[in-house]
Each structure stands twice: as structure tokens, then as C-alpha cells.
Write an enzyme that holds these catalytic residues in place. Structure first.
Site, mmCIF file in Angstrom:
data_model
loop_
_atom_site.group_PDB
_atom_site.id
_atom_site.type_symbol
_atom_site.label_atom_id
_atom_site.label_comp_id
_atom_site.label_asym_id
_atom_site.label_seq_id
_atom_site.Cartn_x
_atom_site.Cartn_y
_atom_site.Cartn_z
ATOM 1 N N THR A 27 0.751 -1.176 -0.169
ATOM 2 C CA THR A 27 0.095 -0.099 0.166
ATOM 3 C C THR A 27 0.887 1.314 0.086
ATOM 4 O O THR A 27 0.686 2.089 -0.709
ATOM 5 C CB THR A 27 -0.939 0.088 1.307
ATOM 6 N N THR A 28 1.997 1.491 0.912
ATOM 7 C CA THR A 28 2.822 2.508 1.112
ATOM 8 C C THR A 28 3.568 2.595 -0.265
ATOM 9 O O THR A 28 3.944 3.812 -0.597
ATOM 10 C CB THR A 28 3.670 2.203 2.408
ATOM 11 N N TYR B 221 -12.235 -4.206 -3.705
ATOM 12 C CA TYR B 221 -13.483 -3.779 -4.468
ATOM 13 C C TYR B 221 -14.285 -4.884 -4.662
ATOM 14 O O TYR B 221 -15.677 -4.700 -4.429
ATOM 15 C CB TYR B 221 -12.991 -2.925 -5.370
ATOM 16 N N TYR C 258 -2.509 -10.225 3.771
ATOM 17 C CA TYR C 258 -2.337 -9.099 4.023
ATOM 18 C C TYR C 258 -3.914 -8.663 4.450
ATOM 19 O O TYR C 258 -4.558 -8.429 3.359
ATOM 20 C CB TYR C 258 -1.763 -8.250 2.972
ATOM 21 N N ARG D 247 -9.305 -0.767 3.638
ATOM 22 C CA ARG D 247 -8.950 -0.411 2.258
ATOM 23 C C ARG D 247 -9.442 -1.490 1.128
ATOM 24 O O ARG D 247 -10.048 -1.246 0.137
ATOM 25 C CB ARG D 247 -7.453 -0.446 2.069
ATOM 26 N N LYS E 51 -0.132 -10.181 7.730
ATOM 27 C CA LYS E 51 -0.075 -8.876 8.060
ATOM 28 C C LYS E 51 -1.557 -8.485 8.493
ATOM 29 O O LYS E 51 -2.084 -8.163 7.680
ATOM 30 C CB LYS E 51 0.568 -7.897 7.171
ATOM 31 N N ILE F 74 5.166 -4.672 10.055
ATOM 32 C CA ILE F 74 5.387 -3.950 8.560
ATOM 33 C C ILE F 74 4.961 -2.332 8.752
ATOM 34 O O ILE F 74 3.948 -2.202 8.836
ATOM 35 C CB ILE F 74 4.631 -4.753 7.561
#
Length: 293
Positions: A43-44, A106, A132, A137, A161, A203
Site C-alpha cells: 500500500t505504501t 473492491y 495482508y 482499504r 499482516k 510492517i
């Protein structure tokens, strides 16, 4: 072994393109400062706006730059199972030590769909997989029972994660999964609570700018110096909070730009930080002596 302070690495851009030289420098910076692992294309790392070719290239660069000094855990998730398989296959062939696969965003799959998605990837590619879970999100939550079933049925699924922000859920994961199943915090503000329930590390977004601090907190806790870890964590909390004044990675990239670590360039639909929040971020960075007054 995957544990400790693992950085969720930003993807530096220059004039709209991936800045490959700077990316290599960031990997070296992290390893020099004691970081225990590198996660590119999470994501980052703005993975949703990387082209397929860029995504693969970023992973390749990080693997080459790391030179086996620390594990590289490549982000290879997608809301398309077939694409996730291809990204994961590439990461394995490129030499990644493991992959981080986000829950499909989504689509909002059921638990049955989530199980089938991850099992399909695990069956197709022989590389350690860390799930993850980030329902804020992805709009879906991988429930503990689903994680436990995947851990039982897929030998390559070795951990998760957790960014659900639910310690109750994380405790259920520890209760239901094998003892060796890795629990990693996906939230800088919760790394100590997660360690206290059996987590093995974080993380981290904050590690992009204060890698030594995150390493020291995790190490102190692991060595039994709980009060020291708490004190360091509480001291760092204002900085962690400032890094989430706006959608990640907007603040951390802004901070890195101010610190001269890389450009603060983002890709749409992410936009530059608002002036008011940027001023707040600057003040915190000054308080931590990360930029000059």
C-alpha cells in the site's frame, strides 16, 4: 526468519517515472539502519498505480539492492486472482524471499471466495506467502477461521499482516492457527500490543523515516525490556500519528521529501498534502530533529 521491523517501502518517483537510483538508495538506507526486512509494492509503495511492468521492476530492483542481507517480501496482491498468480510467480522467479498478498479489494468476496483466492495462489506458486488483511482499504475482512483454514491447508501460507486494528481478532488468529504461524502488525500504533499477544514484528510505514527507532523498540521488547520499549513507543507516537494525518502514503512521502530522502512526488489519485496538515507534519518532524527549524 521473517520478524522484527520490516519497512513498507515507498516507491520514489521522478517526473512521473519510478526513480530506480533512489529506490536502490532507500533499500541501502534501510539495511544500514538495521531494518529486518523490505516490503516493496505494498500500500505504501502505491502499488495500485504501478503498471504491471513497473511493479515487477520495483521488486527486481529491491531484490538486487538487498543482496540477500535481509528478506525481501514482495507485494504481489491484486483483486484479480489470475493477476496475483502472475505477479507472485514473477516475484518467486526474481528471487523474493516471500510475498505479501493483500485481500482482493473492491470485489468484496465472501469468505469462501477469499479462501479460494489465496489457495489458488498458494497452489500455483511455491513461495512463502503472508496474507495482508486490511478491511479499511479492501472492503472485506479475512476472518480468523478463514486464515486458520488456509494455514492448515496451504503449507506455504506462513503468516498474516494484520491491519484490521482489532486485537480481539488477532488473538483469535493466534488461538486458531499453528504456533509457528506469523502474526505481524500492520499498524505502527499497535506494534507493542501485537507483540504482547504473540506477534513477531511490524510492517511499518514509520520505518521509512525512523528505521532505527522502530528496530530499537522491537528489539527492546524481544529482549525483555518491556518498559524501555513502551517508553520509546510512547515517545514516537506523535510522529506515528502525524504520518496518518492524511491517506498513507501522502504524509510519509511528504516527510521524506522534507528530509531529502526522496522526492515527495505522488501519483494520482493521491494528491499533495494540504498546507495545514503539512505544517503540522513539519512541526512534528522538527520536534524529532528530523528537519531543521
Amino acid at each position: 526468519m521473517i520478524s522484527g521491523s520490516i519497512v513498507a517501502l515507498v516507491t520514489p518517483f521522478k517526473n512521473g517515472k519510478v526513480d530506480e537510483k533512489k529506490l536502490t538508495e532507500l533499500v541501502d538506507f534501510q539495511i544500514h539502519n538495521g531494518t529486518n526486512g523490505i516490503v516493496p509494492c505494498g500500500t505504501t509503495g502505491e502499488s495500485p498505480t504501478l503498471s504491471y511492468e513497473e511493479h515487477n521492476r520495483v521488486i527486481e530492483i529491491c531484490i538486487k539492492a538487498a543482496e540477500r542481507r535481509v528478506p525481501v517480501i514482495a507485494g504481489t496482491g491484486s483483486n484479480s486472482t489470475a493477476e496475483a498468480v502472475e505477479l507472485t510467480r514473477h516475484a518467486a522467479e526474481a528471487g523474493a524471499d516471500a510475498v505479501l498478498i493483500v485481500s482482493p479489494y473492491y470485489n468484496k468476496p465472501t469468505q469462501k471466495g477469499l479462501y479460494a483466492h489465496f489457495k489458488t495462489i498458494a497452489t500455483a506458486v511455491d513461495i512463502p506467502i503472508i496474507l495482508y488483511n486490511i478491511p479499511g482499504r479492501a472492503a472485506c475482512n479475512i476472518e480468523p477461521a478463514t486464515i486458520a483454514q488456509l494455514a492448515q491447508d496451504c503449507k506455504t501460507i506462513i503468516g498474516v499482516k494484520e491491519a484490521s486494528r482489532s486485537l480481539a481478532q488477532m488473538q483469535d488468529i493466534k488461538r486458531l492457527c499453528p504456533e509457528e504461524f506469523l502474526l505481524l502488525s500492520g499498524d505502527d500504533a499497535l506494534h507493542l500490543p501485537v507483540l504482547s499477544i504473540g506477534g513477531k514484528g511490524v510492517i511499518s510505514v514509520a520505518a521509512n523515516i525512523v528505521p532505527q527507532d522502530i528496530v530499537q523498540i522491537i528489539t527492546a521488547y524481544a529482549d525483555g525490556h518491556v518498559k524501555k520499549a513502551q517508553d520509546m513507543s510512547y515517545r514516537l507516537l506523535p510522529l506515528v500519528q502525524a504520518l496518518f494525518l492524511e491517506t498513507n502514503p501522502i504524509p510519509v512521502k511528504t516527510a521524506m521529501g522534507l528530509m531529502g530522502l526522496c522526492s515527495d512526488e505522488l501519483r494520482l489519485p493521491l494528491s499533495p498534502m494540504s498546507d495545514s496538515n503539512k505544517d503540522k507534519l513539519k512541526n512534528v518532524l522538527k520536534d524529532f530533529n528530523l528537519i531543521k527549524s
